[in-house]
Design a protein around this motif. Structure first.
Motif: not given
Length: 674
Positions: A203-217
């Motif tokens: 999420a940090v390296s790609l700046r991709d919100a999908r990975f951020l929401f997946y991490s929160l999930f």
């Protein structure tokens, strides 16, 4: 006649009670664990007002009925009633007396345990953790069994699903089973943490919100499992009893909300699924609202059970909506949706089973109790594969686009190729020249820095002696005991040492040469050592320096200036780390073609784990200790010994002292490159 009707009523109640009574479970020597469901009777108390002392009343006793074993573990669904349980147990004569009763379900607000002849235990998630007789993630109670039948009573009440699985254990068998369960939980949460860290990195390296929401999930699913398995109550919020009853529902509500938002991001809210995507956003808001409601109930008098029921019911259609979106996306050619569809399907089945079990519509057993955790483990693994497949697909698309762009510019690149090659050759040649020049400058700078550090280190100790002697003179002057001659002798010795080093280093023109270019010459070791030790006597007046030589060692080959620095460093260290008045021994040793100069003290010693690191630049065992320095002395000694192609030995024990021995070749050798 007037007593006939009451007697008949009493007889009827007694007969009815005997029909409903259950036989006591007998625990023998070979039993390690049983579920005593065929020895359990229960009674529902909708008012919650019945007391333990009321159970002997005929009208109350007649309300107890046996639990049907084929229904699995005891589960009454969501209910505001209190439930009373009678468990009849006895043991065989050879069986041990001490057993354990476990309720492997955490979310029970109130548990009152009545054992014959024992004080009442008040357990449950709303009770203080200190009430629990054992440090365990679930509810655990001691049983002291007799060979005669005994009745143990439980009263249970909760705002969650009233699930009361019962297990009786031998203590040793329970300990072994607990270890196995902790290992499985550790594997689950270890894998979850690894997935979380990996996706946060993406999420940090790609700046991709999908990975951020997946991490929160993933993180909130994990916290929900931590709460449901009792590990959160055991290790994280043990003293916050008010939070435990809402913990699992709170985290799972947030997890469901983030899961719906992640689904929208992952499936890219395609046109054909836009209405369902908007429904997911509204549903996510509902789940976030449920979490906020539960959190507010910690301080406000709010109904929790109804909200938990709503959460359980809304999960099912929300999950079906996501499955429908994923199915349509896959049918329209979105390949990354295949793993997502499978992952969400597995999670939905697990959640569906958990909801049905919570309402008491499915029997409670090992699978239904852990269905959500099992399905979440498979779901997170499949979602990780789905995200990896998505990254691979998008990378392939980018590579194809780049290939097309490169193909369109091929002729232009071909026309420029020759000129670029010539330019590249010229640039490479110039780069090599610059790199070589830079390396030369770095080496020169490194040599000057090392030399400056050496000078600084060697001058620091004499200056420190001068400073300390001046301080002592001031104190003695105030006390009227001024010993001018002694102090001036020490200051003169330190000053002489400074002048000697200035003369040696400045005269040798070391600033324009590397330290490797030292001068080998024969050194008469006996005379050289005596002169050196004599010069250090006044410098270390508080220690006894002794020199031991069994025979005349003859000559050694080396640079006397550098060897003097090395030996003075060892003597300084020996004095600094030894008590005042102790002896410092300098002795000469020999072996094969080597001559050794050993410096031995009786100081604090050096721990084994530090005996390699002390020879590194700027390393100090106790940087804030009483002995000042920069951690360079032993590094210089090591470098000087290496330049002479010698070796440096260390023998040290804590509280005994240390012995440093410099071994030098007795014949001249070419200097080593350091």
């Amino acid at each position: 006649m007037k007593n006939l009707i009451p007697n008949l009523i009493f007889l009827g109640l007694a007969l009815f009670g005997s029909i409903n009574s259950s036989a006591a479970a007998t625990l023998d020597l070979g039993t390690t664990q049983i579920k005593p469901m065929d020895s359990v009777q229960f009674m529902e108390d909708p008012s919650g007002q019945i007391q333990y002392s009321d159970l002997d009343r005929a009208d109350i006793a007649s309300r107890f009925q046996p639990w049907l074993v084929e229904r699995g573990d005891m589960n009454f669904g969501y209910s505001n009633s209190a439930y009373w349980l009678k468990i009849k147990l006895k043991r065989a004569a050879q069986a041990p007396a001490r057993w354990l009763l476990e309720i492997p379900f955490l979310l029970l607000d109130e548990i009152d345990f009545y054992a014959p002849g024992q004080a009442v235990l008040h357990l449950g998630t709303t009770r203080p953790a200190s009430n629990a007789p054992y440090f365990h993630r679930f509810h655990l109670m001691p049983l002291d069994l007799s060979t005669e039948e005994q009745t143990f009573v439980l009263r249970v009440r909760t705002s969650h699903s009233t699930t009361i699985p019962l297990q009786v254990w031998q203590p040793d068998a329970f300990g072994n089973q607990s270890q196995k369960q902790f290992i499985l939980q550790a594997l689950y949460f270890g894998g979850l943490i690894a997935l979380l860290i990996y996706n946060l990195f993406l999420a940090v390296s790609l700046r991709d919100a999908r990975f951020l929401f997946y991490s929160l999930f993933v993180s909130h699913i994990g916290m929900g499992m931590l709460a449901g398995n009792g590990l959160g109550h055991l290790f994280v919020w043990r003293e916050w009893n008010a939070f435990e009853p809402i913990a699992q529902s709170f985290f799972l509500s947030l997890a469901t909300g983030f899961g719906l938002l992640f689904s929208n991001r992952f499936l890219q809210m395609r046109r054909e699924t836009s209405k369902m995507a908007r429904f997911n956003e509204w549903a996510a808001a509902v789940f976030f609202g449920i979490a906020a409601w539960l959190l507010a109930s910690l301080w406000l008098d709010l109904d929790r059970q109804s909200v938990v029921v709503i959460f359980s019911l809304v999960c099912i259609p929300a999950g079906l909506t996501v499955l429908t979106m994923a199915w349509r996306a896959w049918r329209h050619g979105y390949k990354a949706a295949r793993f997502f569809l499978l992952a969400w399907g597995v999670l939905w089945i697990g959640a569906f089973v958990a909801v049905l079990r919570g309402f008491g519509w499915l029997p409670t057993n090992g699978y239904t109790s852990y269905s959500l955790q099992i399905s979440s483990a498979a779901e997170m693994l499949l979602l990780a594969l789905s995200l990896a497949d998505l990254i691979h697909t998008e990378r392939q698309e980018r590579e194809n686009a780049q290939a097309m762009a490169l193909s369109s510019h091929q002729r232009m690149l071909e026309s420029l190729r020759l000129s670029e090659e010539r330019l590249e050759i010229a640039v490479q040649q110039r780069t090599r020249e610059l790199e070589q020049s830079l390396n030369n400058e770095k080496q020169t700078l490194t040599q000057y820095v090392r030399f400056g550090a050496l000078i600084s280190h060697e001058f620091r100790n004499p200056l420190g002696i001068v400073e300390s002697q001046i301080s002592l003179m001031r104190k003695e002057a105030d006390l009227g005991t001024l010993n001018v001659t002694k102090r001036l002798d020490v200051i003169a010795s330190a000053t002489q040492r400074l002048l000697s080093m200035f003369e040696k280093w400045l005269r040798s023109d070391r600033l324009n040469k590397s330290l490797q270019d030292f001068r080998l010459q024969p050194i008469p070791l006996a005379a050289w050592l005596r002169e050196l030790i004599d010069s250090q006597m006044s410098y270390h007046a508080n220690h006894q320096l002794t020199l031991h030589m069994a025979t005349d060692p003859g000559e050694i080959w080396g640079d006397d200036n550098l060897l003097e620095i090395a030996l003075i460093n060892l003597i300084d260290n020996a004095c600094n780390y030894s008590k005042q008045g102790s002896q410092i021994h300098i002795d000469v040793r020999s072996q094969a073609s080597m001559i050794g100069i050993a410096v031995t003290d009786h100081g604090c010693g050096i721990a084994a784990e530090h005996q390699t690191s002390i020879f590194e630049d700027y390393f100090r065992i106790a940087p804030e200790g009483r002995v000042r320095g920069m951690g360079l002395g032993l590094a210089f000694v090591r470098r000087i010994v290496d330049m002479h192609q010698g070796q440096l030995d260390l023998v040290s024990n804590i509280g005994v002292g240390s012995c440093f021995c410099i071994w030098l070749p007795s014949q001249p050798k070419t200097a080593a490159q350091t």
